[in-house]
Design an enzyme around this catalytic site. Structure first.
Site, short mmCIF file in Angstrom:
data_model
loop_
_atom_site.label_atom_id
_atom_site.label_comp_id
_atom_site.label_asym_id
_atom_site.label_seq_id
_atom_site.Cartn_x
_atom_site.Cartn_y
_atom_site.Cartn_z
N LEU A 12 83.74 54.60 72.19
CA LEU A 12 84.09 53.22 72.46
C LEU A 12 83.17 52.63 73.51
CD1 LEU A 12 87.97 53.33 72.54
CD2 LEU A 12 86.48 52.28 70.84
N CYS A 13 83.02 51.32 73.42
CA CYS A 13 82.25 50.57 74.40
C CYS A 13 82.71 50.98 75.80
CB CYS A 13 82.48 49.09 74.19
SG CYS A 13 82.15 48.08 75.65
N PRO A 14 81.89 51.24 76.76
CA PRO A 14 80.43 51.11 76.70
C PRO A 14 79.70 52.42 76.39
CG PRO A 14 81.07 51.42 78.96
CD PRO A 14 82.33 51.54 78.14
N ASP A 39 82.45 51.53 66.83
CA ASP A 39 83.03 50.46 67.65
C ASP A 39 82.32 49.16 67.28
OD1 ASP A 39 83.81 48.63 69.51
OD2 ASP A 39 83.34 49.85 71.26
N HIS B 55 86.12 46.82 74.21
CA HIS B 55 86.72 47.66 73.19
C HIS B 55 88.23 47.55 73.20
CE1 HIS B 55 86.78 50.52 76.65
NE2 HIS B 55 87.99 50.72 76.19
#
Ligand code: SF4
Lengths: 80, 365
Positions: A12-14, A39, B55
């Site tokens: 997932l980000c980042p 993502d 996210h």
């Protein structure tokens, strides 16, 4: 000049951006790298990271739930 | 051969600063103030695992329209600066688990966190100066404002951060500098102290006015800041996790999962993480190889992970009935659920969905 691939699926980000950044730091100017992510945020974030840090985005592509971003490494910066 | 330019014509060295960029307005303004004085700024953003980021929005449908952007990257782009994102999630555990200066209102160890981050930036600064000499960095800036946060940003704590991080007077807070002792960059004349600010307290008006002057009108204003540790319900879930495990410990996956789904703990040794919608479903699917999972097969329903161990058949049925309660078949006499273990072995189980009074409010974490 060589081509590389980075599997950043399920991250997932980042994290996809961090992995991209860390791999870019090991590559040479002119090398290309394709990052594969799940993502959807990566579709914006990786190109943004490239623009800021002077790397060229060659292609972004969505395939089902996957996002692929291909970039070309620009001038190296100080690896902090 | 050309002769070297006379001394007087040599341009002064452009000074270089590392900015701690969180993605919020304050660090953005701090960078702007420095850029206005001709300082070259590069940003660094630390990923702790608790960051509230794009996210979180990407998972949930209700947030679909929000920009799925990483705020720190976005800020860097607005400011035209490079941004180094650093994963500190592993070392950061010690900050969360053993904060020397204690917690804030929730499980936010803000003072230790700031010391840790400024310390990291100081190490980077030293490394860059070693590697790149004059192309390295001269000082660190943050968007801290005196008196803004009850714990980490008090006048007395500002020097603690400078000292304990090892940054000492190479740490400059452009928004509050006039309320604080002079720092190296000011003394050396790299920056003009008279053009720095004297913001203090929780009033955000001066920041708004400065943002307006810089023409900044789109910036992240997350209600609870950009860190889950300041969030009460998140902190409660984290405390529950430690209590259930009988030890204060976590992995990155644990703290990611606390951001998602409904958490229900029917017994001390296990809890259910039940998706609330499609996006969360997909997210939790990624964890099916690590956890036993339950989903409904006779009707549409959520995906649930079992964190812990079910100790009896009765518990398995209870868990299955709770999951069925959140499915489309909640009012049916019977729903068939599929229990899948991490290796992929699947078992079908017919259950009667739990009724509301069979799910105690006390189980909701
Ligand atoms: S809010 Fe979170 S990231 Fe910010 S200082 Fe506190 S603990 Fe650190």
């Amino acid at each position: 000049m060589s081509h590389h691939e980075l599997d950043a699926r399920r991250l997932l980000c980042p994290m996809p951006v961090i992995k991209t950044q860390n791999q870019v730091n090991t590559l040479q100017q002119g090398d290309t790298l394709t990052v594969i992510c799940t993502d959807p945020g990566a579709l914006n974030d990786i190109p943004a990271w490239c623009r800021i840090n002077g790397h060229a985005v060659l292609e972004t592509r969505e395939e089902g739930h996957e996002v692929r971003v291909t970039l070309e490494i620009g001038e190296p910066s100080i690896a902090l | 051969m050309t002769e070297s330019a006379p001394q007087t014509l040599q341009r002064p060295l452009q000074r270089r600063a590392i900015a701690l960029v969180s993605g919020g307005l304050d660090s953005m303004l701090a960078v702007k103030v420095m850029q206005e004085q001709g300082i070259h700024v590069e940003g660094v953003n630390f990923f702790t695992g608790f960051c509230v980021e794009g996210h979180t929005h990407a998972i949930r449908k209700k947030d679909k329209d929000k920009n799925k952007r990483n705020n720190a990257l976005w800020v860097a782009e607005q400011l035209g600066i490079k941004l180094h994102i650093v994963d500190i999630s592993e070392e950061y555990k010690d900050v969360v688990l053993n904060p020397k200066h204690g917690y804030g209102a929730n499980l936010n160890p803000c003072l230790d966190c700031k010391i840790f981050m400024v310390n990291k930036a100081t190490l980077m600064l030293n490394k860059a100066r070693e590697l790149a000499g004059e192309k390295g960095f001269d000082f660190i800036i943050t968007g801290e404002v005196v008196g803004q946060r009850p714990k980490s940003q008090r006048k007395e704590t500002m020097p603690i951060i400078s000292r304990e991080s090892g940054a000492d007077d190479r740490l400059l807070r452009p928004l509050s500098a006039k309320n604080l002792p002079e720092t190296l960059p000011e003394r050396e004349g790299w920056v003009d102290r008279s053009q720095l600010h004297d913001f203090s307290g929780r009033n955000r008006k001066p920041q708004m006015a400065l943002a307006k002057r810089f023409g900044l009108d789109d910036f992240a204003q997350p209600a609870g800041g950009c860190c889950f540790l300041t969030d009460e319900s998140y902190s409660r879930k984290l405390a529950d996790l430690w209590q259930a495990r009988n030890e204060r410990r976590y992995e990155l996956d644990d703290i990611m999962l606390l951001k998602v789904g409904r958490h229900i703990r029917p017994a001390p040794h296990y809890k259910l993480i039940i998706s609330r919608e499609e996006g969360e479903n997909r997210f939790l699917e990624g964890y099916r190889y690590q956890f036993t999972s339950i989903t409904t097969s006779s009707c549409p329903g959520p995906l649930a992970l079992i964190d812990g161990k079910l100790e009896s058949d009765h518990e398995l049925r209870q868990a299955a009935a709770i999951v069925a309660r959140y499915s489309k078949g909640r009012t049916d006499d019977e729903v068939v659920v599929e229990v899948r273990d991490p290796s992929g072995v699947v078992r079908q189980l017919p259950v009667r969905p739990a009724t509301p009074d069979q799910v105690s409010p006390e189980w909701m974490v």
